[in-house]
Design an enzyme around this catalytic site. Structure first.
Site, PDB file in Angstrom:
ATOM      1  N   LYS A   1     -24.914  26.648  21.549  1.00  0.00           N
ATOM      2  CA  LYS A   1     -24.598  26.627  20.123  1.00  0.00           C
ATOM      3  C   LYS A   1     -25.609  27.441  19.327  1.00  0.00           C
ATOM      4  O   LYS A   1     -26.810  27.362  19.572  1.00  0.00           O
ATOM      5  CB  LYS A   1     -24.561  25.189  19.617  1.00  0.00           C
TER       6      LYS A   1
ATOM      7  N   THR B   1     -25.978  18.304   7.662  1.00  0.00           N
ATOM      8  CA  THR B   1     -25.487  18.631   9.006  1.00  0.00           C
ATOM      9  C   THR B   1     -25.805  17.532  10.019  1.00  0.00           C
ATOM     10  O   THR B   1     -25.781  17.768  11.222  1.00  0.00           O
ATOM     11  CB  THR B   1     -26.107  19.956   9.488  1.00  0.00           C
TER      12      THR B   1
ATOM     13  N   GLY C   1     -25.437  15.001  12.644  1.00  0.00           N
ATOM     14  CA  GLY C   1     -24.378  14.665  13.583  1.00  0.00           C
ATOM     15  C   GLY C   1     -23.450  15.801  13.972  1.00  0.00           C
ATOM     16  O   GLY C   1     -22.412  15.562  14.591  1.00  0.00           O
ATOM     17  N   THR C   2     -23.812  17.039  13.652  1.00  0.00           N
ATOM     18  CA  THR C   2     -22.923  18.158  13.990  1.00  0.00           C
ATOM     19  C   THR C   2     -22.745  18.305  15.501  1.00  0.00           C
ATOM     20  O   THR C   2     -21.632  18.570  15.973  1.00  0.00           O
ATOM     21  CB  THR C   2     -23.448  19.491  13.414  1.00  0.00           C
ATOM     22  N   GLY C   3     -23.813  18.116  16.266  1.00  0.00           N
ATOM     23  CA  GLY C   3     -23.707  18.255  17.722  1.00  0.00           C
ATOM     24  C   GLY C   3     -22.820  17.192  18.335  1.00  0.00           C
ATOM     25  O   GLY C   3     -21.972  17.478  19.196  1.00  0.00           O
ATOM     26  N   CYS C   4     -23.000  15.940  17.885  1.00  0.00           N
ATOM     27  CA  CYS C   4     -22.160  14.832  18.365  1.00  0.00           C
ATOM     28  C   CYS C   4     -20.693  15.110  18.038  1.00  0.00           C
ATOM     29  O   CYS C   4     -19.797  14.906  18.869  1.00  0.00           O
ATOM     30  CB  CYS C   4     -22.567  13.526  17.694  1.00  0.00           C
TER      31      CYS C   4
END
Length: 267
Positions: free
Chosen positions: A175, A206, A208-211
């Site tokens: 990412k 942002t 929690g964007t990865g989750c």
């Protein structure tokens, strides 16, 4: 009515923007039935993590047995697992039940900068979980740890993703963000690099964007989409959640996971 199903194995976020809570919201919004196995309770909010209480390996095993033997998941997303014993438990159970469509988000550092995993757990993650994954979704700092190299350019992203792919034999979605190729992600699989270009959304919230991205990918894999199409759809979803410009909390706030949910109960 039958529905595709997805299981999230991750930590709870008491502020609701990341972890299990973000995963369930994302899976619901992406049209699958969401289930969970909680690896840890966290005391956290938009400004940081102030406490982590792990579940025991035995209780995590009980959760996984209970879910998988009754409502079998069509896909699994694995997020924060902070200890070696819990990683081994997850690996054992997923092998036992021959679970497919495994998305691993190798969570090591929270958006706020808080460290979420021990050093020995990282080594166990590398040997036990990554080789089982259909795809892993490291951000730049996580990819640097896994590839054991610095990433400072697009060329570095390709090299790191290739190294991780060759080491662990899984597809890698590296990412962007972290001041490099913001919103542009790189998929490396079967010797091929594919860029997913995204539009930069000027939203500081942002958390929690990865989750959210990994859960959306798992949801689409559960529905039968290819990996590339699942990533494309997941990126569209996360762009919409960011573009809704939800503004909560004193730090990096959560996104609006339900930005597209309409109906009389939402009013």
């Amino acid at each position: 009515m039958k529905k595709k199903t997805a299981l999230t194995i991750a930590g709870s976020d008491s502020s609701g923007g990341a972890g299990i809570q973000a995963d369930i919201k994302t899976m619901q919004a992406n049209g699958v039935y969401a289930m969970s196995a909680i690896t840890a309770l966290t005391a956290q909010n938009t400004t940081g993590v102030t406490g982590i209480m792990e579940v025991s390996p035995e209780f995590l095993e009980n959760q996984l047995d209970a879910v998988i033997t009754d409502i079998r998941p069509d896909a699994v997303k694995i997020g924060m697992v902070s200890s070696e014993k819990l990683i081994k438990t997850i690996s054992k159970k997923l092998k036992e039940y021959h679970v497919e469509n495994i998305v691993v988000d190798p969570v090591m550092v929270a958006t706020s900068g808080s460290r979420l995993i021990s050093e020995n757990a990282i080594e166990t993650l590398k040997t036990q979980l990554l080789p089982m994954a259909s795809v892993i979704t490291p951000n730049i700092p996580e990819a640097e740890v896994l590839a054991e190299m610095e990433i400072r350019s697009e060329k570095d992203m390709v090299e790191a993703a290739k190294k991780i792919n060759e080491m662990y034999h899984c597809a890698v979605l590296c990412k962007g963000g972290h001041s490099l190729n913001d919103a542009n992600d790189l998929l490396y699989q079967n010797g091929k690099a594919t860029w997913f270009r995204g539009k930069r959304i000027n939203n500081p919230n942002t958390h929690g964007t990865g989750c959210t991205l990994s859960s959306a990918i798992a949801s689409n894999l559960a529905k039968g989409y290819s990996l590339e199409e699942s990533i494309h759809r997941a990126k569209e979803y996360i762009s919409g959640a960011l573009a809704a410009m939800l503004d909560l909390g004193k730090g990096s706030g959560p996104m609006d996971h339900g930005f597209e949910i309409r109906g009389r109960f939402g009013i």
